[in-house]
Design a protein around this motif. Structure first.
Motif, PDB file in Angstrom:
ATOM      1  N   UNK A  32      65.485 -43.514   2.854  1.00 51.78           N
ATOM      2  CA  UNK A  32      65.023 -43.981   1.534  1.00 51.78           C
ATOM      3  C   UNK A  32      63.950 -43.054   0.972  1.00 51.78           C
ATOM      4  N   UNK A  33      63.010 -42.642   1.848  1.00 50.22           N
ATOM      5  CA  UNK A  33      61.965 -41.699   1.404  1.00 50.22           C
ATOM      6  C   UNK A  33      62.592 -40.409   0.890  1.00 50.22           C
ATOM      7  N   UNK A  34      63.563 -39.915   1.653  1.00 50.60           N
ATOM      8  CA  UNK A  34      64.201 -38.643   1.291  1.00 50.60           C
ATOM      9  C   UNK A  34      64.953 -38.783  -0.035  1.00 50.60           C
ATOM     10  N   UNK A  35      65.682 -39.870  -0.193  1.00 55.05           N
ATOM     11  CA  UNK A  35      66.432 -40.069  -1.441  1.00 55.05           C
ATOM     12  C   UNK A  35      65.476 -40.133  -2.642  1.00 55.05           C
ATOM     13  N   UNK A  36      64.349 -40.836  -2.448  1.00 53.43           N
ATOM     14  CA  UNK A  36      63.393 -40.973  -3.563  1.00 53.43           C
ATOM     15  C   UNK A  36      62.768 -39.640  -3.943  1.00 53.43           C
ATOM     16  N   UNK A  37      62.435 -38.820  -2.930  1.00 53.83           N
ATOM     17  CA  UNK A  37      61.731 -37.567  -3.259  1.00 53.83           C
ATOM     18  C   UNK A  37      62.687 -36.417  -3.581  1.00 53.83           C
ATOM     19  N   UNK A  38      63.839 -36.365  -2.905  1.00 49.40           N
ATOM     20  CA  UNK A  38      64.715 -35.191  -3.052  1.00 49.40           C
ATOM     21  C   UNK A  38      65.886 -35.389  -4.004  1.00 49.40           C
ATOM     22  N   UNK A  39      66.263 -36.613  -4.259  1.00 48.43           N
ATOM     23  CA  UNK A  39      67.423 -36.831  -5.137  1.00 48.43           C
ATOM     24  C   UNK A  39      66.980 -37.375  -6.499  1.00 48.43           C
TER      25      UNK A  39
END
Ligand code: MG
Length: 205
Positions: A32-39
């Motif tokens: 979830x963190x990755x999706x929020x920051x990278x996508x």
């Protein structure tokens, strides 16, 4: 005299909450963190909104920053997130009231071409007379050129329009051109009505 209302879409009509939308795809906190920051809201996201890239190219760029085990997830979210881009409670009712009061109804949104897939997510889209989409114009808010394009394309005068957007930068840019503005808080949809009444009262003085 106030004649028209121009609405932003994300966080005015539909609830743009990346974490909430992504959580329909995974419960993994790291993912979830990755999706929020990278996508969501990253460089590729803005390029999609500006209409200068496509999903496959965007996905390639996003995956360069993301561990391989999440690449399939990123693909799934990039192509399907908008199925969970859902209405803000109370917004449609406020928009409908303004339509019934006879205002010209317009939308000015930073959005990728996928907007055509999720217009059906809220009946508020059907209340609009015209919609200007950033990816179709190859321009983004808060650049002044997109506000000028809106006025020219739809034959509007800035001083006759109220622009409603959750972004302060977007409102300041509109006000600089002569629009009335409202920085919208999605917890208070009725603020649209109050702002309109306030403007009408001020014009009577
Ligand atoms: Mg917005």
């Amino acid at each position: 005299m106030l004649k028209n209302i121009v609405f932003d879409m994300g966080n005015v009509i539909l609830d743009f909450d990346p974490r909430k939308m992504a959580s329909f795809f995974t419960k993994d906190e790291e993912a979830l963190d990755i999706l929020c920051t990278e996508l969501f809201s990253n460089k590729e996201w803005l390029e999609l909104d500006k209409g200068v890239t496509d999903e496959e190219t965007a996905l390639k760029g996003i995956c360069e920053r993301v561990p391989e085990k999440y690449h399939g997830l990123c693909r799934d979210v990039l192509y399907n997130w908008y199925k969970y881009f859902l209405p803000i409670e109370g917004s449609y009712e406020a928009v409908k009231e303004l339509k019934e009061r006879g205002f010209g109804m317009y939308m000015l949104t930073n959005a990728a071409l996928s907007i055509h897939e999720y217009r059906k997510n809220s009946p508020a889209f059907d209340l609009m007379d015209r919609i200007l989409i950033s990816s179709e114009e190859k321009m983004l808010k808060p650049d002044s050129e997109i506000y000028i394009r809106l006025l020219e394309k739809f034959g509007l005068k800035a001083e006759e329009c109220l622009f409603i957007d959750d972004s302060e930068a977007n409102i300041r840019a509109a006000e600089a051109i002569g629009f009335y503005g409202l920085i919208f808080d999605k917890r208070d949809p009725q603020s649209m009505i109050r702002r309109v009444d306030e403007i009408i009262a001020s014009e009577k003085k």
